[in-house]
Design a protein around this motif. Structure first.
Motif, mmCIF file in Angstrom:
data_model
loop_
_atom_site.group_PDB
_atom_site.id
_atom_site.type_symbol
_atom_site.label_atom_id
_atom_site.label_comp_id
_atom_site.label_asym_id
_atom_site.label_seq_id
_atom_site.Cartn_x
_atom_site.Cartn_y
_atom_site.Cartn_z
ATOM 1 N N VAL A 169 -13.012 29.160 -3.106
ATOM 2 C CA VAL A 169 -14.287 29.600 -3.691
ATOM 3 C C VAL A 169 -14.924 30.590 -2.732
ATOM 4 O O VAL A 169 -15.055 30.319 -1.548
ATOM 5 N N GLU A 170 -15.316 31.730 -3.269
ATOM 6 C CA GLU A 170 -15.925 32.756 -2.415
ATOM 7 C C GLU A 170 -17.289 32.310 -1.913
ATOM 8 O O GLU A 170 -17.993 31.563 -2.596
ATOM 9 N N TYR A 171 -17.665 32.803 -0.764
ATOM 10 C CA TYR A 171 -18.967 32.444 -0.202
ATOM 11 C C TYR A 171 -20.096 33.036 -1.045
ATOM 12 O O TYR A 171 -20.027 34.183 -1.494
ATOM 13 N N ASN A 172 -21.092 32.237 -1.241
ATOM 14 C CA ASN A 172 -22.318 32.668 -1.918
ATOM 15 C C ASN A 172 -23.460 32.081 -1.095
ATOM 16 O O ASN A 172 -23.407 30.912 -0.720
ATOM 17 N N PRO A 173 -24.489 32.853 -0.808
ATOM 18 C CA PRO A 173 -25.589 32.318 0.028
ATOM 19 C C PRO A 173 -26.165 31.004 -0.502
ATOM 20 O O PRO A 173 -26.716 30.212 0.245
ATOM 21 N N ARG A 174 -26.006 30.781 -1.815
ATOM 22 C CA ARG A 174 -26.534 29.549 -2.407
ATOM 23 C C ARG A 174 -25.789 28.320 -1.884
ATOM 24 O O ARG A 174 -26.293 27.203 -1.942
ATOM 25 N N LEU A 175 -24.548 28.528 -1.397
ATOM 26 C CA LEU A 175 -23.744 27.406 -0.904
ATOM 27 C C LEU A 175 -24.118 27.006 0.524
ATOM 28 O O LEU A 175 -23.597 26.030 1.050
ATOM 29 N N ALA A 176 -25.006 27.748 1.115
ATOM 30 C CA ALA A 176 -25.353 27.479 2.526
ATOM 31 C C ALA A 176 -26.077 26.145 2.677
ATOM 32 O O ALA A 176 -26.637 25.600 1.725
ATOM 33 N N ALA A 177 -26.060 25.643 3.884
ATOM 34 C CA ALA A 177 -26.734 24.372 4.191
ATOM 35 C C ALA A 177 -28.243 24.528 4.004
ATOM 36 O O ALA A 177 -28.817 25.566 4.360
ATOM 37 N N THR A 178 -28.874 23.492 3.473
ATOM 38 C CA THR A 178 -30.330 23.528 3.273
ATOM 39 C C THR A 178 -31.043 23.848 4.578
ATOM 40 O O THR A 178 -31.987 24.643 4.622
ATOM 41 N N GLN A 179 -30.604 23.238 5.669
ATOM 42 C CA GLN A 179 -31.298 23.431 6.935
ATOM 43 C C GLN A 179 -31.223 24.887 7.405
ATOM 44 O O GLN A 179 -32.183 25.394 7.987
ATOM 45 N N ALA A 180 -30.117 25.560 7.124
ATOM 46 C CA ALA A 180 -30.006 26.968 7.521
ATOM 47 C C ALA A 180 -30.987 27.812 6.720
ATOM 48 O O ALA A 180 -31.654 28.704 7.259
ATOM 49 N N LYS A 181 -31.085 27.507 5.415
ATOM 50 C CA LYS A 181 -32.022 28.255 4.570
ATOM 51 C C LYS A 181 -33.455 28.064 5.070
ATOM 52 O O LYS A 181 -34.223 29.021 5.158
ATOM 53 N N LEU A 182 -33.798 26.817 5.388
ATOM 54 C CA LEU A 182 -35.177 26.537 5.801
ATOM 55 C C LEU A 182 -35.503 27.177 7.151
ATOM 56 O O LEU A 182 -36.589 27.742 7.332
ATOM 57 N N VAL A 183 -34.574 27.095 8.091
ATOM 58 C CA VAL A 183 -34.821 27.724 9.396
ATOM 59 C C VAL A 183 -34.969 29.231 9.213
ATOM 60 O O VAL A 183 -35.870 29.857 9.786
ATOM 61 N N PRO A 219 -40.988 10.555 10.110
ATOM 62 C CA PRO A 219 -40.667 11.866 9.533
ATOM 63 C C PRO A 219 -39.881 12.763 10.495
ATOM 64 O O PRO A 219 -38.949 13.448 10.094
ATOM 65 N N THR A 220 -40.255 12.746 11.772
ATOM 66 C CA THR A 220 -39.520 13.583 12.729
ATOM 67 C C THR A 220 -38.089 13.080 12.902
ATOM 68 O O THR A 220 -37.136 13.875 12.941
ATOM 69 N N GLN A 221 -37.930 11.773 12.974
ATOM 70 C CA GLN A 221 -36.572 11.229 13.089
ATOM 71 C C GLN A 221 -35.743 11.572 11.852
ATOM 72 O O GLN A 221 -34.545 11.836 11.950
ATOM 73 N N PHE A 222 -36.399 11.594 10.704
ATOM 74 C CA PHE A 222 -35.690 11.943 9.465
ATOM 75 C C PHE A 222 -35.141 13.363 9.572
ATOM 76 O O PHE A 222 -33.970 13.620 9.280
ATOM 77 N N VAL A 223 -35.998 14.288 9.993
ATOM 78 C CA VAL A 223 -35.571 15.693 10.102
ATOM 79 C C VAL A 223 -34.466 15.825 11.158
ATOM 80 O O VAL A 223 -33.467 16.504 10.949
ATOM 81 N N GLU A 224 -34.650 15.151 12.281
ATOM 82 C CA GLU A 224 -33.632 15.254 13.340
ATOM 83 C C GLU A 224 -32.290 14.672 12.900
ATOM 84 O O GLU A 224 -31.238 15.124 13.336
ATOM 85 N N THR A 225 -32.342 13.674 12.026
ATOM 86 C CA THR A 225 -31.105 13.036 11.587
ATOM 87 C C THR A 225 -30.408 13.833 10.489
ATOM 88 O O THR A 225 -29.203 14.057 10.552
ATOM 89 N N TYR A 226 -31.175 14.265 9.496
ATOM 90 C CA TYR A 226 -30.550 14.885 8.318
ATOM 91 C C TYR A 226 -30.585 16.411 8.333
ATOM 92 O O TYR A 226 -29.854 17.045 7.570
ATOM 93 N N LEU A 227 -31.423 16.977 9.153
ATOM 94 C CA LEU A 227 -31.492 18.436 9.253
ATOM 95 C C LEU A 227 -31.583 18.811 10.738
ATOM 96 O O LEU A 227 -32.598 19.351 11.195
#
Lengths: 299, 345
Positions: A169-183, A219-227
């Motif tokens: 499957v070709e790369y599409n920016p939509r396939l990127a990790a959520t955390q990369a998009k948010l950063v 909340p901070t631990q959540f972000v550090e764990t999942y993102l």
């Protein structure tokens, strides 16, 4: 009480279904109903309140909010009182596509750029249950091989047959990790041409906290764990003056699944959950907004 | 029937971008045959306006909103890298090696591990100008690519020289360290080995704080290839010295990559010994031209769990993030802003 009225702008942003509009609907209900003690208080009706009333109505009826469409994007204004002073707060209600497009198209319309540049603080929403974390090929392949060994009956992992490497499957920016998009979005908001020389405060709101709170972490631990990329960015980057992470459940549960339970609550504001890293829980959705604006008041 | 959202490919078998499992429930798809109010009145914005242009009227008189071009998130070109160096004093790391030796994989793996909380101990992510590029480079190693074996898109010779930026917090520094990793096709490095003039075109070597020379362990499995591969590595280093690209400010790290592919191989020990001999040989013959020569064995992104992912990357980053070597007698002779490389902005 001073009659002098300040105008402050908080940028509400986040990908699709991250809880931005739900927050605004619950906030308006909370302020208008006066059911719960809040850091910022109701300061009267704004001239244009149709959108706010519609969003609050959806909240009160425990309905699922229709996805905000691009054409519907609107800057909402609420009149507030803080420490006896009047405050006009503008909060743009824009669709997740607006923010997704910053990542995908690397462009921004002038009207959105104006909103960003005029903002005194940034509130980024992310949904605790909608986090795309790409799995490494090796992990998936090894899991498939493990199943193969267990079954030992000529089992072929589906991926091998359906998508051999030559049909990748070709790369599409939509396939990127959520955390990369948010950063990336946070970096874009803080730097030219969208960001100015003044560093702003940032609130990261982890929405649907009623789901995440079962894990018993902050909340901070959540972000550090999942993102973790986002967690490290928040901790180490100097793009923002300061940041805080809140767990927020603007609806108090899933709608329409939990609608019956939620609608029977004596005060609809009791549905709302706001948690910070100290573990303090309340229904005060103005806490993060108040913190964002604190700095402005001091300046 | 195509969706009203032009980016939604649900009519072509894709998923509804609005998240509806049944596309018929999606208001944008369900109403796709109906013009929107805005379209009916001719107020709808058409295709994206050209970036950084003033609002223009299209043929139907609708005003296209001006759009701002944002940072592309792509690898940096020479000019952008120069700007980044001036702004942050970024360390330049030239990653050199034959085609397929794992140059791009090494850098993208560092990024990927940071995002999976498996970063080399003590290193943390701070920022990156190249997030789009990193996500794209990691794609073929992720399940979403549909691949069975992870891969990295090879850097094309046509792209020339680019840089990938990572801001890192390192164990040895309280302040963020910005690193620019060069990305260039292995063909260029192989060609430069045979031609002094071509070698002088490797501008990143001259200005690098660290040169990371990668040797593909898989190529050392076969005895005949082993000798040729190691000889090529020696020749590469010698050709840089011959082209006067090397100064005592340079750190050279010789990295054996794809360690996982030789682990448990029949002659694993012999392969490792021959690599160590090659490093000793380079150090003996050419080490005096460098400020520092070291070696490391790396498994950036193992295909098999014979070694942990990211093996050796901490040692690599330790060198890449360490303070640049400054020669006492050269201090004051060349100020940083005068360096030709830094004038690209």
């Amino acid at each position: 009480m001073s009659d002098k009225q300040a105008t402050k702008n908080v940028l509400i942003c986040g990908l699709q279904d991250s809880g931005k509009s739900s927050f605004l609907g619950s906030l308006w209900h909370l302020l208008h109903s006066g059911e719960c003690e809040t850091k910022l208080q109701y300061g009267g009706l704004p001239a244009n309140r149709e959108r706010l009333n519609r969003l609050a109505d959806v909240f009160r009826k425990c309905e699922r909010l229709g996805r905000t469409q691009l054409a519907d994007a609107e800057v909402l204004t609420v009149q507030l009182k803080a420490d006896g002073r009047r405050l006009e707060l503008t909060l743009p209600d824009s669709s997740g596509e607006t923010w997704r497009d910053l990542w995908e198209t690397r462009k921004c319309t002038q009207s959105i750029a104006d909103l960003i540049q005029a903002s005194d603080g940034v509130m980024l929403f992310l949904h605790s249950d909608y986090i795309d974390t790409p799995l490494p090929v090796v992990t998936v392949t090894q899991q498939a091989e493990l199943i193969e060994q267990i079954e030992d009956n000529g089992y072929q992992p589906e991926g091998r047959q359906a998508q051999p490497s030559e049909e990748a499957v070709e790369y599409n920016p939509r396939l990127a990790a959520t955390q990369a998009k948010l950063v990336d979005i946070l970096q874009l908001l803080a730097r030219p041409p969208l960001g100015g020389p003044e560093k702003r405060r940032l609130v990261v709101a982890v929405s649907a906290w009623d789901i995440a709170m079962d894990e018993g972490i902050s909340p901070t631990q959540f972000v550090e764990t999942y993102l973790p990329l986002l967690g490290q960015f928040l901790k180490n980057s100097k793009d923002y003056a300061a940041y805080r992470i809140y767990g927020i459940s603007a609806l108090g549960g899933s709608v329409p699944t939990d609608a019956e339970r939620l609608s029977t609550m004596a005060q609809q504001s009791d549905r709302i959950i706001v948690v910070d890293d100290s573990g303090e829980r309340s229904c005060d959705l103005t806490r993060p907004l108040g913190w964002l604006l604190e700095q402005q008041e001091k300046q | 029937m195509p969706c009203k959202n032009k980016q939604c490919l649900v009519d072509k078998g894709g998923k509804c971008v609005e998240g509806f499992s049944n596309p018929a429930e999606c208001p944008r798809y369900a109403n796709a045959s109906q013009p929107t109010e805005e379209e009916s009145s001719g107020d709808a914005p058409e295709a994206a306006a050209p970036v950084d242009t003033a609002p223009e009227e299209d043929e139907e008189g609708a005003i296209e909103e001006r759009e701002l071009a944002l940072s592309s998130g792509a690898p940096l070109d020479l000019r952008q890298a120069g700007t980044r160096m001036r702004a942050t004093g970024a360390h330049l790391v030239a990653i050199v090696g034959a085609t397929g030796s794992g140059k791009t994989t090494l850098v993208s793996s560092i990024y990927d591990l940071l995002g999976r909380k498996e970063a080399p101990k003590g290193f943390e992510f701070v920022s990156s100008d190249c997030l789009s590029a990193f996500e794209s480079l990691c794609h073929l190693a992720r399940a979403a690519s549909g691949r069975v074996v992870p891969d990295t898109e090879h850097t094309s010779h046509r792209i020339g020289l680019t840089f990938l930026h990572l801001g890192l917090l390192s164990p040895s520094s309280l302040e963020p360290v910005h690193v620019l990793f060069s990305d260039r096709s292995g063909e260029d490095y192989q060609a430069a080995m045979n031609d002094r003039d071509h070698c002088k075109d490797l501008i990143e070597l001259g200005y690098a704080n660290t040169i990371l020379l990668l040797i593909d362990a898989e190529k050392l499995k076969n005895r005949a290839h082993r000798n040729a591969t190691l000889a090529q590595a020696r020749l590469m280093v010698e050709s840089w010295v011959d082209a006067d690209l090397i100064q005592k400010t340079h750190r050279l790290v010789i990295a054996l990559t794809k360690l996982d592919l030789i682990k448990a191989a029949e002659d694993e020990q012999k392969i490792l010994e021959s690599f160590d001999q090659c490093v000793d040989n380079i150090r003996e013959r050419l080490g005096s031209r460098f400020g520092q020569v070291s070696s490391v064995k790396v498994a950036s992104r193992p295909i098999r769990e014979t070694v942990p992912a990211g093996t050796g990357l901490k040692e690599v980053l330790d060198v890449c993030c360490s303070e640049p070597i400054v020669l006492a007698h050269e201090m004051g002779e060349i100020s940083s802003p005068d360096r030709t490389f830094l004038q690209y902005r």
